[in-house]
Design an enzyme around this catalytic site. Structure first.
Site: not given
Length: 269
Positions: A16, A158
């Protein structure tokens, strides 16, 4: 003949978002694409959709934190397409942003680093011997990083992992060059992916911060990945390419503050 005819490509996290758009771009340009994703059901659906559109695609369940799964996915691509010419490191993990740094959790950092950074190493390590055998020096690794790895945008774990990918890309470029393999990184800004579903107001607010006055689309990143993977970029290796709508070159907070002060001074004059 299209740009990636006869190529074999692996896209991690390809079910996706950016990964799907990238897989579709390679398939549309003639490549056989293996969609490697931890969500096997979604990977299978995406591969089937590409085949329905006339492209070549297979899928594999792949957790990039698992070396055995990574090795199996690479082997499946080679078996399916007879070659592996391009690896796209796109799989990632992103823990929640915490305003108070003292509340950062070890488990979040370990997960983000393991998936984003070490996962890209695992995939590159497994793919490199096959990429070195790609004909015509067309072997390439393209990693999807982030502007978070280049400046402050929150999501500390992150961001640190994505910053590590910049260094890893430089290392891979030097290690792989004698093998005829290139390694580069694309650093996206805010991209309209499923992770933003239900948060359209946030995307609208983010768009106003970008000099080009919109957030990116997955196809914007897919185009940059395809360029760096192609022989059009045959003399480019070790670079980080921001695809960011100009956000890294702007300082909206500073300029807005000056504009407000200038307006106040003008009003008093």
């Amino acid at each position: 003949m299209t740009r990636f005819d006869t190529y074999g490509v692996v896209v991690t996290g390809g079910a996706r978002g950016i990964g799907e758009a990238t897989a579709r771009r390679f398939a549309a340009e003639g490549a056989g694409v293996l969609i490697a994703d931890i969500d096997e059901e979604s990977a299978a659906r995406t591969a089937a959709a590409i085949r329905d559109d006339g492209g070549r695609a297979e899928h594999a369940a792949c957790d990039v934190a698992d070396s055995a799964a990574v090795d199996a996915a690479v082997a499946r691509a080679v078996a399916a397409f007879g070659t592996l010419d391009v690896l796209v490191n796109n799989a990632y993990a992103c823990s929640d942003h915490r305003e108070d740094f003292s509340e950062e959790r070890d488990e979040d950092w370990l997960r983000d680093l393991d998936i984003c950074l070490v996962g890209s190493m695992r995939c590159s390590r497994a793919a490199l011997p096959h990429l070195a055998e790609a004909p015509g020096g067309r072997g390439a690794i393209v990693t999807v990083g982030s502007v978070n790895g280049l400046s402050y945008f929150g999501n500390h774990a992150y961001s640190a992992a994505k910053a590590g990918l910049v260094s890893l890309t430089r290392t891979l470029a030097q290690q792989a060059a004698p093998l005829g393999v290139r390694a580069n990184l694309v650093a996206p800004g805010t991209i309209r992916t499923p992770v933003w579903d239900g948060r359209e107001k946030m995307l609208e607010a983010a768009a106003r911060a970008y000099p080009l006055r919109r957030v990116g689309e997955p196809a914007d990143i897919a185009a940059a990945v395809a360029f760096l993977a192609s022989t059009d970029a045959s003399w480019i290796t070790g670079v980080t390419l921001p695809v960011d709508g100009g956000i890294l070159g702007s300082n909206a907070g500073f300029t807005d503050a000056l504009a407000a002060e200038f307006a106040a001074d003008t009003a008093q004059a």
